[in-house]
Design an enzyme around this catalytic site. Structure first.
Site, short mmCIF file in Angstrom:
data_model
loop_
_atom_site.label_atom_id
_atom_site.label_comp_id
_atom_site.label_asym_id
_atom_site.label_seq_id
_atom_site.Cartn_x
_atom_site.Cartn_y
_atom_site.Cartn_z
N GLU A 105 0.83 -1.21 0.00
CA GLU A 105 0.00 0.00 0.00
C GLU A 105 0.87 1.26 0.00
O GLU A 105 0.63 2.22 0.74
CB GLU A 105 -0.98 -0.01 1.18
CG GLU A 105 -1.91 -1.22 1.15
CD GLU A 105 -3.03 -1.17 2.18
OE1 GLU A 105 -2.95 -0.33 3.10
OE2 GLU A 105 -3.99 -1.96 2.06
N GLU A 129 -5.08 -9.27 0.39
CA GLU A 129 -5.65 -9.22 1.74
C GLU A 129 -7.17 -9.09 1.64
O GLU A 129 -7.68 -8.27 0.87
CB GLU A 129 -5.12 -8.01 2.54
CG GLU A 129 -3.65 -8.06 2.89
CD GLU A 129 -3.20 -6.81 3.65
OE1 GLU A 129 -4.06 -6.06 4.14
OE2 GLU A 129 -1.98 -6.58 3.73
#
Length: 500
Positions: free
Chosen positions: A119, A266
């Site tokens: 991220e 995820e």
């Protein structure tokens, strides 16, 4: 402009044959912010007991990777964010990272992918200018080692980089990141890699101010009139997960990339939350993850690409109690630090991975006619170095009667066997134990794994003496009446070790 986007959306509904070649898989993320983190051997024992064949690490911990050697488990390792800038600025630094963290471990450890950062665009945007070069340098090092065809290189993105995500056909990446996303997607396309995307319907739901129904977030069946419909493509969406994945597909197609697969790195749901997090519950977490696993393994695909694999890593293996933040941040795990399941997933008909609701139970018992001295030695070991809780056999305890070495050994053997996830070699005890399907529980003495319990691994630190073992086990002779004094001595020794 609107008519062009509609035509583009319809054109890009065509399935990507190259992406539908292999079946989807479900893996798990392994976070380590756990106060009493199991050691790598214990982690691998849990993975094997639950038949988990794909894992993602947030680093390239050598001890963990060494423990995974020889298991065949497919591993995605990560370049931590704090190392990203140095690697993105230096080809030599990237080559050294690969040499140190990859070349010393393959092929024994089955490393199949490297996530370069996590991220990055949304958490450390200052590193964005070197993100693509970091991927390129890591990939160049793999080419030099002739590993580029086996190990893919990518970087995990938060789904928040996608704007205007519903309807999916109108989605596009935040244009601020075009100077990064366009060369990144070119790299993924050229190297045959995939877009890594973190998808969290829990956050989409909780931040929607009731615009998203809970059932839609949890994969629960919806009546046709409650399904979300993309007005441009007329595709029907029955869950948030598919809508977000398709939004990513459309966002890539908007930049003229139509053949890059997506792997969800995820996804999950917290099982516990603060007072202001009422939807972080055991039932919702169980429902989401059970439905997610079935959805992925059924190779359902998405409305845009039906039948195309969307492999997914569940977040996460363990509850990370040491994480900062809200209660929910600490409660995404499938298991606690002792390997006990937080809840029993509902996976009937979805294969054997994480099938901890199985009723195919086995038990470990003392062999009929086994030598009494060998039984006593094995009992001593189980209640000593084997770290079985033998308190149920103390006089007055539920499993004290019958007061015999055979009965007490059977209880200890079975407790250890289930402690180790019923793994091969954990019901031997130098030949005096055997596996049975008959529940040895009696009266108020309930054996581990009884009553349909799942026999899930609980972390141990030693293997039971096997027929090949040269160890003689503990020299301390165990008897239930001596348990308290033994535990007291152990506690004193432990405290001495801590404070010396």
């Amino acid at each position: 402009m609107a008519s062009f986007r509609l035509m583009a959306a319809l054109f890009h509904l065509l399935p990507l044959a190259s992406m539908a070649v292999q079946d989807a898989f479900v893996g798990v993320n392994i976070g380590t912010s756990v106060t009493d983190m199991p050691n790598p051997t214990q982690v691998v024992a849990l993975l094997k007991a639950q038949q988990i064949r794909h894992v993602r690490l947030y680093d390239a911990d050598p001890a963990m990777l060494t423990a995974l050697a020889g298991t065949g488990i497919r591993v995605t390792v990560s370049v931590p964010n704090q190392q990203l800038i140095a690697i993105g600025q230096s080809n030599a630094t990237a080559a050294n990272w690969v040499a140190r963290n990859i070349l010393t471990l393959v092929p024994a450890t089955n490393i199949t992918a490297i996530s370069v950062g996590s991220e990055v665009l949304t958490t450390i945007p200052n590193a964005a200018p070197v993100l693509v070069s970091a991927l390129q340098y890591i990939h160049a090092a793999l080419i030099a080692a002739r590993l580029d065809s086996h190990i893919k290189v990518s970087t995990a993105h938060a789904s928040s980089i996608i704007l205007d995500s519903f309807p999916p056909s109108q989605a596009f990446f935040n244009r601020t990141w075009d100077p990064v996303m366009i060369p990144l997607l070119k790299f993924l396309q050229t190297t045959g890699s995939y877009l890594m995307l973190n998808v969290y319907p829990y956050y989409d739901y909780t931040q929607s101010h009731d615009a998203i129904p809970l059932d839609y977030a949890l994969f629960r069946p919806l009546p046709p009139n409650k399904e979300a419909v993309d007005s441009n493509t007329l595709l029907h969406y029955t869950n948030v997960f598919d809508a977000v994945v398709d939004a990513a597909y459309f966002a890539m197609s908007y930049l003229n990339f139509t053949n890059i697969p997506i792997v969800v790195t995820e996804s999950g749901w917290p099982s516990k939350g603060d007072a202001n997090e009422p939807d972080a519950t055991l039932d919702n977490a169980n429902t989401y993850n059970s439905n997610l696993i079935k959805h992925v393994l059924n190779n359902t695909g998405t409305p845009k690409h039906p039948g195309v694999a969307v492999s997914t890593f569940i977040y996460e293996l363990y509850n990370e109690d040491a994480r900062a933040g809200a209660v929910s941040e600490k409660n995404w795990g499938l298991f606690d630090a002792n390997g006990r399941p937080i809840y029993v997933l509902h996976l009937t008909g979805s294969g054997t991975m994480l099938a901890n609701d199985t009723t195919n139970q086995t038990y470990c018992v003392a062999k009929e006619g086994a030598d009494r001295k060998m039984l006593q030695a094995a009992l001593d070991w189980a209640c000593g170095p084997g770290k079985v809780d033998c308190s149920a056999m103390v006089q007055g305890g539920p499993c004290y009667e019958p007061d015999s070495v055979t009965a007490h050994a059977t209880y200890a053997f079975d407790a250890y066997y289930h402690r180790m996830g019923m793994a091969d070699g954990t019901c031997d005890f130098k030949g005096v134990a055997t596996v049975t399907t008959t529940d040895p529980s009696h009266g108020s003495c309930i054996y581990p794994g009884s009553n349909g319990s799942n026999g899930t691994f609980i972390n141990g630190t030693m293997m039971a003496p096997s027929s090949n073992s040269t160890s003689s086990g503990s020299s301390l002779s165990f008897h239930p009446s001596n348990l308290i004094s033994c535990m007291t001595s152990f506690t004193v020794l432990l405290l001495s070790a801590v404070f010396l």
